[in-house]
Design an enzyme around this catalytic site. Structure first.
Site, short mmCIF file in Angstrom:
data_model
loop_
_atom_site.label_atom_id
_atom_site.label_comp_id
_atom_site.label_asym_id
_atom_site.label_seq_id
_atom_site.Cartn_x
_atom_site.Cartn_y
_atom_site.Cartn_z
N ASP A 193 -2.37 -1.65 10.61
CA ASP A 193 -2.65 -1.60 9.17
C ASP A 193 -3.29 -2.89 8.63
O ASP A 193 -3.70 -2.94 7.47
CB ASP A 193 -1.34 -1.40 8.38
CG ASP A 193 -0.77 -0.01 8.55
OD1 ASP A 193 -1.46 0.86 9.09
OD2 ASP A 193 0.40 0.19 8.14
N LYS A 247 0.85 -1.20 0.00
CA LYS A 247 0.00 0.00 0.00
C LYS A 247 0.88 1.24 0.00
O LYS A 247 2.03 1.21 0.44
CB LYS A 247 -0.95 0.02 1.19
CG LYS A 247 -0.28 0.07 2.58
CD LYS A 247 0.15 1.44 3.06
CE LYS A 247 0.77 1.39 4.44
NZ LYS A 247 1.86 2.32 4.68
#
Ligand code: C5P
Length: 294
Positions: free
Chosen positions: A142, A11
């Site tokens: 995350d 990401k």
């Protein structure tokens, strides 16, 4: 023995601001995360056994930097899953690493999320969606985002998700200069620089509004990217700072550090432009990847 394979994508943080420090020691964040094509490949096998066990094998670029033991986030995720579902099987996680380690690209979190998805598939979905998200949050801030990826606004510790619809494919070059920065260290540097985070940050406010508007329309991302970690981390990572300028010189319309760093990325106007820049950087001995939104 039964095996499934999942891709664990990296990401990028297109926007990252911190709103304050919490009582529990974590920081209240506001970030827009965006999944890209750079990915690890994670295979998970399960076999019947009398007592639960988890083994991890790591292959691929930079594998030496990844612990192939119980401290690996993928192993932590597997152990939590077995315990939560009261399973006694033997789990083997085999990872082919491509995402640079400790670079702010969520490689470890994405591997852990891939293990949770794989185990839930292998055992025919014993955990519901909210249960999986809760387990993911116990592995790392995350990891809930990484379960489904795409583009999301992540708040709280990072686990409170609002999915964003983005009608565009963006082209990036992701580069690392061989420096590394652990997430806890980056947060310590941030605290030293910002104190209570009460200083007004107009660039953050404007960047956030512009970014959401650009993403919603699938418009170019220049002038909207923001990362509060940059002034804290880049002075200690001169290679990353230089790469950020280099990306602009090679045609990126914007460049930013991702997460707590020190990887940096540039946004390019086309796949060809991104590929050409990545080839040039690799020619200069830099670890660089062309990647696109997925
Ligand atoms: O949740 P995770 O294990 O990924 O966090 C790693 C470290 O990053 C935490 O121990 C904490 O120091 C810091 N962190 C934070 N605030 C967040 C997320 C992470 O302070 N929202």
């Amino acid at each position: 023995m039964r095996t499934v394979t999942e891709m664990a994508n990296a990401k990028l943080n297109l926007f990252l601001d911190i709103r304050g420090k919490r009582q529990d020691g974590y920081h209240e964040i506001r970030t827009v995360m965006h999944t890209v094509s750079l990915a690890d490949r994670v295979s998970v096998s399960v076999a019947p056994a009398a007592v639960p066990s988890v083994a991890v094998e790591v292959r691929g670029e930079g594998n030496a930097a990844v612990p192939a033991d119980g401290t690996n986030t993928a192993a932590i995720a597997a152990r939590l899953f077995l315990s939560r579902c009261r399973l006694t099987d033997a789990v083997t996680v085999s990872m082919e690493k491509h995402i640079p380690v400790a670079a702010g690209l969520a490689g470890g979190s994405s591997d852990a999320a891939a293990v949770l998805r794989a185990l839930n598939r292998l055992y025919r979905a014993p955990l519901s969606e909210p249960e999986l998200l809760t387990l993911a949050a116990a592995v790392g801030s995350d990891v809930p985002y990484c379960l489904h990826g795409k583009t999301a606004l992540c708040e709280g510790r990072g686990e409170r998700l609002t999915r964003l619809c983005v009608p565009a494919v963006y082209r990036f070059v992701i580069a690392v200069a061989g420096e590394s920065m652990s997430t806890p260290r980056a947060y310590t540097l941030l605290d030293a620089l910002y104190g209570q985070f009460s200083t007004p940050r107009p660039a953050a406010r404007e960047g956030y509004t512009r970014l959401l508007s650009a993403l919603g329309k699938g418009a170019p991302l220049s002038f909207s990217l923001y990362n509060i970690f940059e002034p804290a981390v880049l002075p200690l990572c001169p290679g990353a700072e230089e790469l950020r300028y280099r990306l602009r010189a090679l045609g990126a319309t914007a460049a930013l550090m991702s997460g707590s760093g020190p990887s940096v990325f540039g946004v390019f106007p086309s796949a060809d432009a991104a590929e050409a820049a990545a080839v040039t950087l690799r020619g200069e001995g830099v670890r660089a990847y062309a990647a696109s939104s997925v």
